[in-house]
Design a protein around this motif. Structure first.
Motif, PDB file in Angstrom:
ATOM      1  N   UNK B  66      23.600  51.549  18.309  1.00  0.00           N
ATOM      2  CA  UNK B  66      24.313  50.209  19.081  1.00  0.00           C
ATOM      3  C   UNK B  66      25.624  49.818  18.488  1.00  0.00           C
ATOM      4  N   UNK B  67      25.991  50.135  17.059  1.00  0.00           N
ATOM      5  CA  UNK B  67      27.138  49.382  16.575  1.00  0.00           C
ATOM      6  C   UNK B  67      28.462  49.843  17.547  1.00  0.00           C
ATOM      7  N   UNK B  68      28.017  51.244  17.889  1.00  0.00           N
ATOM      8  CA  UNK B  68      29.384  51.949  18.716  1.00  0.00           C
ATOM      9  C   UNK B  68      28.897  51.591  20.115  1.00  0.00           C
ATOM     10  N   UNK B  69      27.857  51.598  20.589  1.00  0.00           N
ATOM     11  CA  UNK B  69      27.339  51.251  21.850  1.00  0.00           C
ATOM     12  C   UNK B  69      27.775  49.637  22.537  1.00  0.00           C
ATOM     13  N   UNK B  70      27.662  48.883  21.323  1.00  0.00           N
ATOM     14  CA  UNK B  70      28.091  47.338  21.676  1.00  0.00           C
ATOM     15  C   UNK B  70      29.370  47.469  21.911  1.00  0.00           C
ATOM     16  N   UNK B  71      29.978  48.071  20.740  1.00  0.00           N
ATOM     17  CA  UNK B  71      31.546  47.968  21.078  1.00  0.00           C
ATOM     18  C   UNK B  71      32.230  48.756  22.195  1.00  0.00           C
TER      19      UNK B  71
END
Lengths: 52, 246
Positions: B66-71
């Protein structure tokens, strides 16, 4: 309660799970509180405008 | 096409839609996360090499995803807002930033906690870890930039540019384990065709992944509503919406 005993890894597993739970809960509380505050402020302004 | 974009880019439409969708995402997230936690912590067998310490993946992997998806959500939303001047997209980008930052913090913290028993150290300046730390700074930079500029339109444009430039970091995080020699293990579940993880361990992980993703959308909707409320508080539709019982 054997399934709760992760031996030497217990502090690492439980601290990770605990930290995650705290962050997830804090996010929900913070987001809902901000929305509630903004809604309340906007409603108060609306009432003030109607009364003016 | 334009009609579609304008309909979905309309704040009143988003306001109504989010009222309906947010509770669904919220309850679904809760259900999936509880099921995934029970499966991951109590039902899945211990790993033959890592023992019970492997269970940290049930919070670490979804957080890292999610850290990457949210970005990506934040940057693509900001890009659409910048190109087509859709303010709702800037609101959604702003709403995604703190959520993404908190998942990045969680990925770093739980990864560090996992690293101590497995690698013997809390932190190494490994390509994957360093790129993830850069991601956290990108989120902080995005939020700080928005907060530093009083003019809303200028803040939207400047922060969107930063978000778009920062996207370069996402493939670096993803492929760092293949491009460089790193301590961090390569992909486990996303290997096409044959994930190198047992089904009993995989199912709770997938539940957690799905639960965290629903949780992200729940927060995106709630925070998105707050951003729209702050922007549109003087518009007649918002006054009407606030006047109506919610």
């Amino acid at each position: 309660m054997e399934w709760l005993d992760y031996g030497k890894h217990a502090p690492y597993v439980w601290s990770s799970v605990g930290l995650t739970a705290v962050v997830l809960l804090w996010n929900v509380v913070a987001a809902r509180r901000r929305l509630a505050e903004l809604t309340e402020r906007a409603r108060r302004r609306l009432i003030a405008e109607e009364n003016a | 096409m334009w009609k579609f974009i304008h309909k979905w880019g309309s704040p009143p439409h988003f306001w109504r839609l989010s009222t309906t969708l947010a509770p669904w995402f919220g309850w679904l997230a809760l259900l999936l996360i509880v099921a995934g936690t029970i499966g991951g912590l109590f039902l899945a067998p211990a790993d033959y090499q890592q023992g019970d310490g492997f269970r940290i993946i049930y919070v670490h992997v979804p957080s890292a995803w999610l850290s990457m998806f949210a970005y990506v959500v934040m940057a693509s939303s900001a890009a659409v807002g910048l190109i087509w001047h859709i303010k709702l997209c800037h609101s959604l980008a702003a709403a995604a930033a703190p959520v993404g930052a908190s998942f990045t913090f969680l990925a770093l913290a739980t990864g560090s906690i996992w690293g101590k028993p497995m690698w013997g150290t809390w932190w190494v300046w490994d390509a994957r870890l360093t790129a993830e730390l850069v991601l956290l700074f990108l989120y902080f930079g995005y939020m700080a930039l928005r907060a530093a500029i009083d003019d809303e339109n200028r803040a939207d444009r400047a922060s969107a540019l930063l978000a778009i430039i920062g996207v370069i970091n996402i493939p670096i995080i993803k492929y760092s384990v293949e491009w460089w020699n790193t301590l961090h293990q390569p992909a486990t579940i996303s290997k096409i065709g044959k994930p190198s993880i047992d089904t009993e361990m995989l199912i709770p992980l997938l539940l957690m992944w799905l639960g965290f993703t629903c949780y992200f959308f729940f927060l995106l909707l709630v925070r998105g509503r707050a951003e729209i409320l702050a922007r549109e508080r003087n518009k007649q539709w918002m006054k009407d919406a606030l006047g109506a019982p919610s």
